[in-house]
Design an enzyme around this catalytic site. Structure first.
Site, mmCIF file in Angstrom:
data_model
loop_
_atom_site.group_PDB
_atom_site.id
_atom_site.type_symbol
_atom_site.label_atom_id
_atom_site.label_comp_id
_atom_site.label_asym_id
_atom_site.label_seq_id
_atom_site.Cartn_x
_atom_site.Cartn_y
_atom_site.Cartn_z
ATOM 1 C CE1 TYR A 170 -3.967 9.566 6.948
ATOM 2 C CE2 TYR A 170 -2.604 9.895 8.893
ATOM 3 C CZ TYR A 170 -2.745 9.856 7.522
ATOM 4 O OH TYR A 170 -1.666 10.113 6.721
ATOM 5 C CG ASN A 224 5.596 15.216 12.318
ATOM 6 O OD1 ASN A 224 5.773 14.064 12.713
ATOM 7 N ND2 ASN A 224 4.680 15.998 12.842
HETATM 8 N N1 UDP Z 1 1.316 21.090 18.150
HETATM 9 C C1 UDP Z 1 1.159 22.099 19.088
HETATM 10 N N2 UDP Z 1 0.332 23.144 18.764
HETATM 11 C C2 UDP Z 1 -0.318 23.250 17.577
HETATM 12 C C3 UDP Z 1 -0.141 22.216 16.615
HETATM 13 C C4 UDP Z 1 0.694 21.157 16.937
HETATM 14 O O1 UDP Z 1 1.717 22.036 20.174
HETATM 15 O O2 UDP Z 1 -1.059 24.221 17.369
HETATM 16 C C5 UDP Z 1 2.189 19.951 18.462
HETATM 17 C C6 UDP Z 1 1.471 18.618 18.423
HETATM 18 O O3 UDP Z 1 0.932 18.333 19.695
HETATM 19 C C7 UDP Z 1 2.609 17.656 18.039
HETATM 20 C C8 UDP Z 1 3.538 18.517 17.181
HETATM 21 O O4 UDP Z 1 3.181 19.877 17.452
HETATM 22 O O5 UDP Z 1 3.315 17.264 19.184
HETATM 23 C C9 UDP Z 1 3.378 18.269 15.712
HETATM 24 O O6 UDP Z 1 1.990 18.327 15.399
HETATM 25 P P1 UDP Z 1 1.427 18.329 13.930
HETATM 26 O O7 UDP Z 1 -0.057 18.482 14.016
HETATM 27 O O8 UDP Z 1 2.185 19.313 13.111
HETATM 28 O O9 UDP Z 1 1.812 16.893 13.372
HETATM 29 P P2 UDP Z 1 1.487 15.430 13.953
HETATM 30 O O10 UDP Z 1 2.694 15.044 14.768
HETATM 31 O O11 UDP Z 1 0.231 15.476 14.731
HETATM 32 O O12 UDP Z 1 1.388 14.614 12.714
#
Ligand code: UDP
Length: 325
Positions: free
Chosen positions: A141, A170
């Protein structure tokens, strides 16, 4: 200005359309509705149903609407999915972007804004991350966005167009009428709110052994309306010079802090369970937003995690099953 917005039925695209129209721009949304929602398309935008895989469809949209600028949101955007199905990204995302760019250049459109990503910074050496940071895409991606950034670099060098690439951290939160509705949902804040709505048993916390103050990952959550505002401002700034901007709040919040804030706002206990790390996650991703602030005069209006979660909670409570299908 007339702005063609690809992906204007999606989460960030639809909120950007809302703000462009509010600011007096004329907008056409180009979307195949594969991930976007009809109900998210602004009532004052022209809707052109079309797929970026089809060059004729793009050409027709551009000759029909005659935009002054194009904003390109339409893309697949899940890191995990891209690790599983790399060609959806290295193939479709890149090919679709190339189709659009070819059409844009052939029709002499001079302004282009790309949705890029913080997934370019898989091994940040300095936090907060500024635009000088070494690019290490973290997934197919991220690579697909970097390839499009490089194409834009050369189109600028050859005087075909001017561009801004906005590398989102984010995106989160909602406006009164537009919010986050993905299927499947993978993002932390909407998942946490699904637990509060009783739609999900608990939230899995992906690791609490990172080198961060509380052991959970730290991210820079930026309100979607603030993101949208940066696009609007970039439209004018790129007359002078093409730019890349890291776009975040500049504030980091851990998964634990997000959970604590959501518990307070929703009044629900939101049960959680710590599980193993999610492949591909880095400990901390926080943007240095000095450049975008200085160049565009941009400033987040909703910088607090509580404001971001409150707005999302309002939207999810009003739309417990997302947009009307
Ligand atoms: N995260 C989590 N549990 C979930 C989804 C996300 O602990 O069910 C954590 C993930 O590991 C990251 C943060 O939340 O550290 C943000 O994740 P998200 O997928 O929202 O955005 P990303 O940072 O991957 O773009």
């Amino acid at each position: 200005m007339k702005v063609l917005v690809t992906g204007g039925a999606g989460y960030i695209g639809s909120v950007t359309v809302e703000q462009l129209i509010k600011a007096g721009h004329q907008v056409a949304v180009f979307d195949n509705l594969s991930q976007g929602h009809c109900a998210a398309i602004h009532e004052d935008a022209e809707f052109i149903a079309g797929d970026l895989a089809n060059r004729d469809g793009i050409d027709n949209a551009i000759t029909g609407f005659r935009p002054d600028a194009v904003m390109h949101f339409a893309a697949k955007s899940l890191v995990g999915e891209s690790m599983q199905f790399p060609f959806l990204y290295l193939g479709d995302n890149v090919r679709n972007g190339l189709n659009l760019l070819e059409s844009v250049v052939e029709h002499g459109i001079q302004k282009f804004i790309l949705s890029s990503t913080a997934n370019l910074f898989d091994e940040p050496e300095t936090i907060p991350i500024d635009e000088q940071e070494r690019i290490v895409p973290g997934s197919p991606y991220g690579e697909s966005k970097y390839i499009l950034e490089r194409m834009l670099h050369w189109l600028d060098r050859t005087d075909k167009l001017r561009f801004a690439a906005l590398r989102y951290f984010n995106a989160a939160g909602a406006t009164q009428s537009r919010g986050e509705d993905h299927d499947p949902e993978t993002h932390l804040i909407p998942l946490v709110l699904q637990v509060a709505l009783g739609q999900r048993k608990d939230i899995k916390v992906f690791g609490d052994d990172y080198e961060t103050p509380d052991g959970t990952c730290v991210r820079d959550y930026i309100h979607v309306a603030d993101l949208a505002q940066a696009h609007r401002l970039a439209l004018h700034a790129i007359d002078q010079k093409s730019q890349v901007y890291n776009l975040g709040n500049g504030l980091g919040f851990s998964v634990q802090q997000v959970l604590d804030a959501a518990r307070k706002i929703t009044g629900h206990s939101i049960s959680s369970e710590v599980v193993g790390r999610r492949p591909g996650d880095v400990a901390t991703l926080v943007a240095a937003s000095d450049k975008v602030r200085a160049d565009l005069g941009w400033k987040p209006e909703h910088p607090e995690i509580s404001q971001i979660i409150e707005s999302a909670w309002r939207w999810h409570s009003d739309h417990p099953h997302g947009y009307e299908k």
